[in-house]
Design a protein around this motif. Structure first.
Motif, mmCIF file in Angstrom:
data_model
loop_
_atom_site.group_PDB
_atom_site.id
_atom_site.type_symbol
_atom_site.label_atom_id
_atom_site.label_comp_id
_atom_site.label_asym_id
_atom_site.label_seq_id
_atom_site.Cartn_x
_atom_site.Cartn_y
_atom_site.Cartn_z
ATOM 1 N N ILE A 70 0.869 -1.171 0.000
ATOM 2 C CA ILE A 70 0.000 0.000 0.000
ATOM 3 C C ILE A 70 0.904 1.219 0.000
ATOM 4 N N GLU A 71 0.726 2.069 -0.995
ATOM 5 C CA GLU A 71 1.547 3.278 -1.080
ATOM 6 C C GLU A 71 0.641 4.498 -1.216
ATOM 7 N N ALA A 72 1.020 5.566 -0.540
ATOM 8 C CA ALA A 72 0.282 6.825 -0.638
ATOM 9 C C ALA A 72 1.063 7.791 -1.508
ATOM 10 N N SER A 73 0.333 8.552 -2.329
ATOM 11 C CA SER A 73 0.999 9.475 -3.250
ATOM 12 C C SER A 73 0.116 10.690 -3.491
ATOM 13 N N PRO A 74 0.727 11.893 -3.592
ATOM 14 C CA PRO A 74 -0.041 13.090 -3.946
ATOM 15 C C PRO A 74 -0.265 13.207 -5.452
ATOM 16 N N SER A 75 0.378 12.342 -6.248
ATOM 17 C CA SER A 75 0.220 12.396 -7.705
ATOM 18 C C SER A 75 -1.130 11.799 -8.090
ATOM 19 N N THR A 76 -1.875 12.538 -8.898
ATOM 20 C CA THR A 76 -3.219 12.124 -9.294
ATOM 21 C C THR A 76 -3.418 12.410 -10.783
ATOM 22 N N PRO A 77 -4.505 11.905 -11.387
ATOM 23 C CA PRO A 77 -4.774 12.229 -12.790
ATOM 24 C C PRO A 77 -4.959 13.732 -12.992
ATOM 25 N N ALA A 78 -4.520 14.220 -14.128
ATOM 26 C CA ALA A 78 -4.573 15.657 -14.421
ATOM 27 C C ALA A 78 -5.999 16.175 -14.564
ATOM 28 N N LEU A 79 -6.950 15.283 -14.817
ATOM 29 C CA LEU A 79 -8.342 15.684 -15.013
ATOM 30 C C LEU A 79 -9.152 15.606 -13.726
ATOM 31 N N LEU A 80 -8.535 15.159 -12.629
ATOM 32 C CA LEU A 80 -9.273 14.866 -11.412
ATOM 33 C C LEU A 80 -9.881 16.104 -10.764
ATOM 34 N N ALA A 81 -9.097 17.151 -10.572
ATOM 35 C CA ALA A 81 -9.571 18.320 -9.821
ATOM 36 C C ALA A 81 -10.831 18.910 -10.435
ATOM 37 N N GLU A 82 -10.814 19.101 -11.736
ATOM 38 C CA GLU A 82 -11.968 19.685 -12.429
ATOM 39 C C GLU A 82 -13.206 18.802 -12.291
ATOM 40 N N GLU A 83 -13.012 17.495 -12.369
ATOM 41 C CA GLU A 83 -14.143 16.569 -12.268
ATOM 42 C C GLU A 83 -14.700 16.530 -10.855
ATOM 43 N N LEU A 84 -13.842 16.585 -9.854
ATOM 44 C CA LEU A 84 -14.316 16.595 -8.466
ATOM 45 C C LEU A 84 -15.195 17.816 -8.198
ATOM 46 N N GLU A 85 -14.789 18.968 -8.720
ATOM 47 C CA GLU A 85 -15.560 20.191 -8.513
ATOM 48 C C GLU A 85 -16.951 20.089 -9.125
ATOM 49 N N LYS A 86 -17.051 19.378 -10.237
ATOM 50 C CA LYS A 86 -18.352 19.212 -10.900
ATOM 51 C C LYS A 86 -19.273 18.272 -10.122
ATOM 52 N N VAL A 87 -18.702 17.211 -9.546
ATOM 53 C CA VAL A 87 -19.506 16.126 -8.975
ATOM 54 C C VAL A 87 -19.904 16.373 -7.522
ATOM 55 N N PHE A 88 -19.017 16.957 -6.730
ATOM 56 C CA PHE A 88 -19.277 17.057 -5.290
ATOM 57 C C PHE A 88 -19.601 18.499 -4.901
ATOM 58 N N PRO A 89 -20.820 18.756 -4.437
ATOM 59 C CA PRO A 89 -21.203 20.127 -4.055
ATOM 60 C C PRO A 89 -20.442 20.638 -2.836
ATOM 61 N N SER A 96 -5.636 21.914 -10.110
ATOM 62 C CA SER A 96 -4.448 21.057 -10.171
ATOM 63 C C SER A 96 -3.198 21.922 -10.229
ATOM 64 N N LEU A 97 -2.083 21.334 -9.855
ATOM 65 C CA LEU A 97 -0.790 22.020 -9.888
ATOM 66 C C LEU A 97 0.235 21.077 -10.486
ATOM 67 N N SER A 98 1.025 21.577 -11.418
ATOM 68 C CA SER A 98 2.023 20.738 -12.093
ATOM 69 C C SER A 98 3.320 20.684 -11.304
ATOM 70 N N TRP A 99 4.228 19.872 -11.772
ATOM 71 C CA TRP A 99 5.587 19.865 -11.251
ATOM 72 C C TRP A 99 6.304 21.132 -11.699
ATOM 73 N N GLU A 100 7.503 21.366 -11.185
ATOM 74 C CA GLU A 100 8.267 22.546 -11.589
ATOM 75 C C GLU A 100 8.631 22.456 -13.067
ATOM 76 N N GLN A 101 8.491 23.576 -13.776
ATOM 77 C CA GLN A 101 8.844 23.640 -15.191
ATOM 78 C C GLN A 101 9.825 24.790 -15.397
ATOM 79 N N THR A 102 10.856 24.526 -16.162
ATOM 80 C CA THR A 102 11.829 25.568 -16.479
ATOM 81 C C THR A 102 11.697 25.930 -17.946
ATOM 82 N N PHE A 103 11.349 27.196 -18.212
ATOM 83 C CA PHE A 103 11.245 27.687 -19.577
ATOM 84 C C PHE A 103 12.201 28.852 -19.768
#
Length: 794
Positions: A70-89, A96-103
């Motif tokens: 059993i492993e716990a992780s903060p990594s989740t599907p990229a579409l999860l946050a938006e879908e949770l907001e729609k489904v749960f009042p 969502s927040l991405s990993w660090e990006q260097t541009f």
């Protein structure tokens, strides 16, 4: 009366300058150390605690069940946050927040690399990052928007207002318009960045994240509050969303593989980041608690030091107490006087401690990578100082006050004062306690030092010396092969390859692996990376079989695996066997000797490596010739400018990247050294006081022994043996405690040293040697005293 007490306290302090100086120095050092630790702990608890919506903010976590683990992780599907907001009042906002990006940012003739992230549209509504320009609701509304920090706005445009609506070119591929400018992220934030890009844009650049089976970003939610300010119940919401992912990912619940969602308070994530068997099991909070205990112990050692020194002077003050009692002084008034003297010395020590803290704070910040400031205008800080002064003064002065105020005036004035066995045992117990704590810290210092040394010198399975990482960006995505060929002709360059992530930070993992004879219920997770030719050659990883080669045209369909993967699959002879990755079947051409893909906190995972023709945004890894780093860097920069002139040349040495993995342990190791030194130093001040007391008590005995022919060495031995016995008792007490405490600390590492028997005698030997040096000063002084003076009645 109070004025009289202060006069007496001041006169005693002036009259006994050396004892007073030692007392004040011990207390000042203990209080300064405690103050620094207090400021650090306060800063640790302030991390991420400044958001107005903090109590309603949660991180959505995954609890993954696979392969019997059993492993716990903060990594989740990229579409999860938006879908949770729609489904749960119950959820008011989600992002969502991405990993660090260097541009690479290009504005006019300004060209620099900047670090940032991508986030959902509600990010600035949920989190308290004040906007200096723009609106939170629209900051990340369009795919070509970009929100930048005050620092970037000033660097590129002069001011936040001037930056609004202006264009920034990223990686010479796309233009973004500044839609908001936010205040620079404060130092007490666990996540720092200088720009935020819209989530829509992030998904367009990473199409693979639109698959519900892919995990990488972090999902944050804000719970809804009613009119009375009462938030939705997180426990009830967690129960409702536990099996939410099964709706979108059909593989969940099959082949003994399951994912359950749960919530972690956002403000807890920094201090409570460790999980064991899928459930929270500590994190930085353990270091915070340990630091608090160390601060209390060092301050307590300083108080014990005060007690011993005060007791050493008790004989000289006994007659003063006797006279005061004869003329009618009540015991309570005497206790008040001695406590007052302790508080006076503590107050002086506090002033010195404040000066020491202010002087040491810049170095302490540099060591701990903090930006702690001296909170002179913070009322709670001064209240804490007052409390520390009163507690320290009362603890330090309590025992001497009780002892001295209880003396029998008749016995004192007759000169027959003798301290009983109980008082002697108490003083000895204090010394044992002091040295037990000091030896405990020495043991910890030895083991932490050895573990850090083990980390720094252990064979990772690849050679990190003379290894440089570059980012495969810009024109290198299409001209990598020419770049590599040109680079190999230059002085100082030995070999070149690329891979996803880096050797100590692999990019992804997958369960979608099949092989002949696989158990249908197996859910083995594999680390995965795509690489270029010369991968094992550049990293100097030993391989059985062969590496990818241009001499074999079908290598694009073949695989390298590590020893752990071969063992977990069940292949005794893996070369030539089939493997299917994401539905594509190929043969295993080589088995790599295990090398560490992550820090030594984690065990080596099964790994699959595949040849990839695309170098876009991968890490280019360059091995330089030994001893030719300067020539190699000059060659790298020259070829970089030739092939990728629109991007600034930046690089990272593998050793630097490796050291970052263990910064916390390195800091703790260094602090442990300082704390152990301070503890043993302050303890020796207490031992010095007790030695002075014992020498004073046995003055006439020493005189008689010398008259009867005793040598200086025998007198020194007489006075030293009893103290050394106390230190030996402290060693016996501290050793098992140190073994247990450090064994628990080492459990955080998958690869660690063994706690060996010699570490405990070594810690004890250090303590004994320091104690001997301390005791010998008083012992030799007493032994050299003229026996006529020793025998003369006072």
């Amino acid at each position: 009366m109070l004025r009289n007490y202060l006069k007496i306290a001041w006169r005693n302090m002036i009259q006994h300058k050396s004892f007073s100086a030692i007392n004040i120095m011990g207390l000042a050092l203990g209080m300064a150390t405690s103050l620094l630790i207090y400021l650090w702990i306060q800063d640790e608890f302030s991390v991420d605690a400044y958001h107005a919506n903090g109590p309603q903010l949660y991180t959505v976590m995954e609890r993954q069940f696979f392969d019997g683990k059993i492993e716990a992780s903060p990594s989740t599907p990229a579409l999860l946050a938006e879908e949770l907001e729609k489904v749960f009042p119950e959820i008011e906002h989600a992002a969502s927040l991405s990993w660090e990006q260097t541009f690479t940012f290009a504005v006019g003739d300004k060209l620099n690399k900047e670090i940032g992230r991508s986030a959902g549209a509600s990010w600035f509504t949920m989190f308290s990052f004040p906007l200096l320009a723009g609106k939170a609701e629209t900051a990340l509304a369009a795919p070509n928007n970009i929100a930048i920090s005050r620092k970037l706005a000033q660097n590129y445009f002069g001011s936040p207002q001037e930056a609004m609506g202006k264009s920034i070119r990223l990686d010479n591929t796309a233009d973004y318009q500044v839609s908001a400018v936010f205040e620079d992220i404060p130092a007490n934030s666990s996540e720092t960045y200088d720009y935020v890009l819209p989530w829509q844009d992030f998904l367009q650049r990473n199409e693979w994240l639109k698959d519900w089976g892919s995990n990488a970003p972090v999902a944050r939610i804000q719970l809804r509050t009613d009119r009375n300010g009462v938030s939705a119940d997180p426990a009830k919401l967690e129960a409702k969303m536990k099996t939410f992912l099964k709706r979108y990912n059909p593989s969940i619940g099959k082949e003994k593989f399951d994912i359950q969602l749960f919530l972690q308070p956002y403000q807890d994530a920094y201090l409570y980041s460790n999980f064991k068997n899928g459930y929270q099991s500590g994190g930085r909070i353990e270091y915070v608690r340990l630091a608090g205990i160390v601060a209390a112990f060092i301050l307590l050692i300083a108080c014990i030091n005060f007690m011993n020194l005060a007791t050493a002077r008790s004989v000289k003050r006994a007659r003063e107490v006797g006279v005061r009692k004869v003329v009618g002084a009540a015991r309570s008034l005497l206790i008040g006087q001695f406590i007052g003297e302790a508080l006076l010395l503590t107050t002086i020590a506090l002033v010195i401690a404040l000066v020491l803290t202010a002087l040491l704070l810049p170095a302490f910040n540099s060591l701990t990578n903090k930006q702690i400031s001296f909170p002179l205008i913070n009322a709670s800080f001064w209240i804490t100082l007052l409390g520390m002064t009163l507690i320290t003064g009362f603890i330090a002065g309590s025992y001497p006050a009780l002892v001295l105020s209880s003396l029998n005036p008749i016995r004192v004035l007759k000169g027959t004062l003798r301290f009983g066995a109980g008082a002697r045992l108490f003083r000895q117990g204090l010394v044992v306690f002091q040295f037990s704590l000091s030896i405990l810290l020495i043991i910890g210092t030895i083991i932490v030092y050895r573990q850090i040394g083990f980390i720094q010198t252990t064979n990772l399975g690849f050679d990190r010396e003379n290894l440089i990482y570059l980012k495969g960006e810009g024109e290198l995505a299409t001209n990598y092969t020419a770049f590599k060929q040109e680079l190999l002709q230059k002085p100082g360059i030995q070999s070149v390859t690329y891979m996803d992530g880096s050797p100590t930070n692999t990019f992804g993992s997958t369960r979608n692996v099949q092989w002949p004879g696989k158990n249908p219920t197996s859910t083995l997770m594999f680390q995965f990376s795509t690489v270029d030719y010369d991968f094992t050659k550049t990293l100097k990883v030993n391989v059985t079989g062969r590496d990818f080669s241009r001499d074999f045209g079908m290598d694009s369909t073949t695989f390298l695996i590590n020893e752990t993967a071969a063992r977990r699959i069940g292949y005794q002879q893996a070369i030539g066997k089939q493997l299917t990755l994401w539905g594509k079947t190929g043969n295993i051409i080589g088995v790599m000797k295990d090398f560490h893909q992550n820090s030594l906190h984690q065990a080596i995972e099964p790994m699959i490596v595949k040849l990839s023709p695309k170098s876009d945004r991968k890490s280019i890894i360059v091995r330089t010739q030994p001893g030719q780093s300067k020539q190699a860097l000059a060659s790298l920069e020259s070829v970089w400018q030739q092939f990728n002139p629109k991007f600034p040349f930046t690089y990272t040495f593998a050793d630097q990247a490796f050291q970052k993995l263990y910064r916390s342990e390195t800091i703790i190791g260094t602090l442990a050294n300082y704390f152990a030194f301070l503890a043993i130093f302050i303890s020796c001040l207490g031992l010095f006081g007790l030695a002075a007391f014992m020498a004073e008590q046995r003055t006439k005995e020493i005189g008689l022994r010398k008259v009867l022919g005793a040598s200086v060495a025998s007198v020194v031995a007489l006075l030293s043996v009893d103290f050394l016995k106390l230190v030996l008792v402290a060693i016996l007490i501290a050793s098992p405690l140190g073994w247990y405490a450090m064994k628990q600390w080492l459990q955080e590492f998958a690869y660690k040293i063994d706690i060996e028997w010699w570490m405990f005698p070594l810690a004890g030997l250090v303590a004994v040697c320091i104690a001997l040096l301390t005791i010998s000063f008083q012992s030799i002084k007493a032994a050299l005293m003229n026996p006529v003076k020793s025998l003369r009645s006072e």
